[in-house]
Design a protein around this motif. Structure first.
Motif, PDB file in Angstrom:
ATOM      1  N   ARG A 234       2.154   6.781  -6.397  1.00  0.00           N
ATOM      2  CA  ARG A 234       1.106   7.620  -6.790  1.00  0.00           C
ATOM      3  C   ARG A 234       1.619   9.317  -6.445  1.00  0.00           C
ATOM      4  O   ARG A 234       1.135   9.847  -7.355  1.00  0.00           O
ATOM      5  CB  ARG A 234      -0.186   7.656  -6.575  1.00  0.00           C
ATOM      6  CG  ARG A 234      -0.888   7.934  -6.439  1.00  0.00           C
ATOM      7  CD  ARG A 234      -2.365   7.914  -7.181  1.00  0.00           C
ATOM      8  NE  ARG A 234      -3.824   7.974  -7.204  1.00  0.00           N
ATOM      9  CZ  ARG A 234      -4.801   8.178  -7.025  1.00  0.00           C
ATOM     10  NH1 ARG A 234      -5.408   7.368  -5.735  1.00  0.00           N
ATOM     11  NH2 ARG A 234      -6.236   8.993  -7.682  1.00  0.00           N
TER      12      ARG A 234
ATOM     13  N   GLU B 265     -11.441  -0.430  -3.120  1.00  0.00           N
ATOM     14  CA  GLU B 265     -10.232  -1.087  -2.554  1.00  0.00           C
ATOM     15  C   GLU B 265      -8.969  -0.576  -2.460  1.00  0.00           C
ATOM     16  O   GLU B 265      -8.096  -0.525  -1.331  1.00  0.00           O
ATOM     17  CB  GLU B 265      -9.468  -1.527  -4.239  1.00  0.00           C
ATOM     18  CG  GLU B 265      -8.754  -2.646  -3.611  1.00  0.00           C
ATOM     19  CD  GLU B 265      -7.822  -3.559  -5.310  1.00  0.00           C
ATOM     20  OE1 GLU B 265      -7.089  -4.210  -4.506  1.00  0.00           O
ATOM     21  OE2 GLU B 265      -8.693  -3.213  -6.389  1.00  0.00           O
ATOM     22  N   HIS B 266      -8.796   1.017  -2.738  1.00  0.00           N
ATOM     23  CA  HIS B 266      -7.420   1.250  -2.108  1.00  0.00           C
ATOM     24  C   HIS B 266      -8.107   2.575  -0.986  1.00  0.00           C
ATOM     25  O   HIS B 266      -6.765   2.559   0.110  1.00  0.00           O
ATOM     26  CB  HIS B 266      -6.798   3.084  -3.056  1.00  0.00           C
ATOM     27  CG  HIS B 266      -5.830   2.039  -4.534  1.00  0.00           C
ATOM     28  ND1 HIS B 266      -6.631   2.164  -5.988  1.00  0.00           N
ATOM     29  CD2 HIS B 266      -5.350   0.860  -4.163  1.00  0.00           C
ATOM     30  CE1 HIS B 266      -5.271   1.403  -6.531  1.00  0.00           C
ATOM     31  NE2 HIS B 266      -4.917   0.556  -5.763  1.00  0.00           N
TER      32      HIS B 266
ATOM     33  N   VAL C 125       0.643  -1.086   0.066  1.00  0.00           N
ATOM     34  CA  VAL C 125      -0.112   0.118  -0.074  1.00  0.00           C
ATOM     35  C   VAL C 125       0.710   1.567   0.184  1.00  0.00           C
ATOM     36  O   VAL C 125       0.579   2.370  -0.639  1.00  0.00           O
ATOM     37  CB  VAL C 125      -0.698   0.131   1.104  1.00  0.00           C
ATOM     38  CG1 VAL C 125      -1.669   1.433   1.404  1.00  0.00           C
ATOM     39  CG2 VAL C 125      -1.586  -1.144   1.502  1.00  0.00           C
TER      40      VAL C 125
ATOM     41  N   LEU D 266      -9.861   8.182  -4.875  1.00  0.00           N
ATOM     42  CA  LEU D 266      -9.978   6.510  -4.418  1.00  0.00           C
ATOM     43  C   LEU D 266      -9.858   5.795  -4.774  1.00  0.00           C
ATOM     44  O   LEU D 266     -12.164   6.015  -4.924  1.00  0.00           O
ATOM     45  CB  LEU D 266      -9.202   6.494  -3.042  1.00  0.00           C
ATOM     46  CG  LEU D 266      -7.674   7.453  -2.614  1.00  0.00           C
ATOM     47  CD1 LEU D 266      -7.370   6.974  -1.228  1.00  0.00           C
ATOM     48  CD2 LEU D 266      -6.615   6.859  -3.163  1.00  0.00           C
TER      49      LEU D 266
ATOM     50  N   PHE E 283       2.105   1.894  -3.058  1.00  0.00           N
ATOM     51  CA  PHE E 283       1.858   2.243  -4.130  1.00  0.00           C
ATOM     52  C   PHE E 283       1.545   3.490  -4.115  1.00  0.00           C
ATOM     53  O   PHE E 283       1.435   4.293  -5.154  1.00  0.00           O
ATOM     54  CB  PHE E 283       0.274   1.574  -4.579  1.00  0.00           C
ATOM     55  CG  PHE E 283      -1.163   2.118  -4.850  1.00  0.00           C
ATOM     56  CD1 PHE E 283      -1.520   1.696  -5.910  1.00  0.00           C
ATOM     57  CD2 PHE E 283      -2.213   3.341  -4.426  1.00  0.00           C
ATOM     58  CE1 PHE E 283      -1.814   2.673  -6.940  1.00  0.00           C
ATOM     59  CE2 PHE E 283      -3.114   4.179  -4.449  1.00  0.00           C
ATOM     60  CZ  PHE E 283      -3.113   3.717  -6.640  1.00  0.00           C
TER      61      PHE E 283
END
Length: 154
Positions: free
Chosen positions: A12, A67-68, A5, A64, A8
């Motif tokens: 980003r 899921e994120h 996470v 988001l 990610f």
């Protein structure tokens, strides 16, 4: 899972030119979510409706997916469990956010506080403490509160 996470969100964040101004040792989305989680736990209970409200705030403010947002909430919860206080989270926000962006974080907190339509003494204490840690004035705190309450009335 948490490392995935963080990776990610770090990738980003690096692609977001408005946030490239500093290397971030800790993702500010995790910091913001941790503050929301702390506020939701201030009364000693964490309801499913509070969880859903936090997810909604995260999706809306950070663009988001479901899921994120869920992964961010879980990662933030782990970070919060491993912390002794809120300084590490507010310090991360202070180092990476402008005053306007910090006000937006406080608006997110007020949004969560007023999800049930009332402000209890513990929530009031914590939101004032957060404003102090985020180096915001009392006037800025109240203006953010009124902005959120005005939105709710419409």
């Amino acid at each position: 899972m948490i490392d995935l996470v963080k990776m990610f969100f770090s990738k980003r964040g690096r692609n977001d030119s408005s946030r490239q101004r500093r290397e971030r040792p800790h993702d500010i989305r995790i910091a913001t979510c941790a503050l929301l989680l702390e506020m939701s736990h201030i009364d000693g209970k964490f309801s499913a409706s509070e969880r859903e409200r936090i997810l909604s705030i995260l999706k809306r403010n950070f663009d988001l997916s479901d899921e994120h947002a869920t992964a961010l909430l879980e990662a933030s919860n782990e970070e919060l469990k491993g912390s002794i206080d809120l300084w590490q989270f507010t310090n991360c926000i202070n180092q990476n956010y402008s005053t306007e962006e910090k006000l937006r974080v406080v608006e997110m907190v007020w949004d969560l506080v007023y999800a049930d339509g009332k402000l209890d003494k513990h929530e009031d204490y914590l939101v004032h403490k957060l404003a102090t840690l985020l180096r915001l004035t009392h006037k800025q705190l109240i203006e953010a509160k009124m902005k959120v309450k005005k939105i709710e009335l419409e």
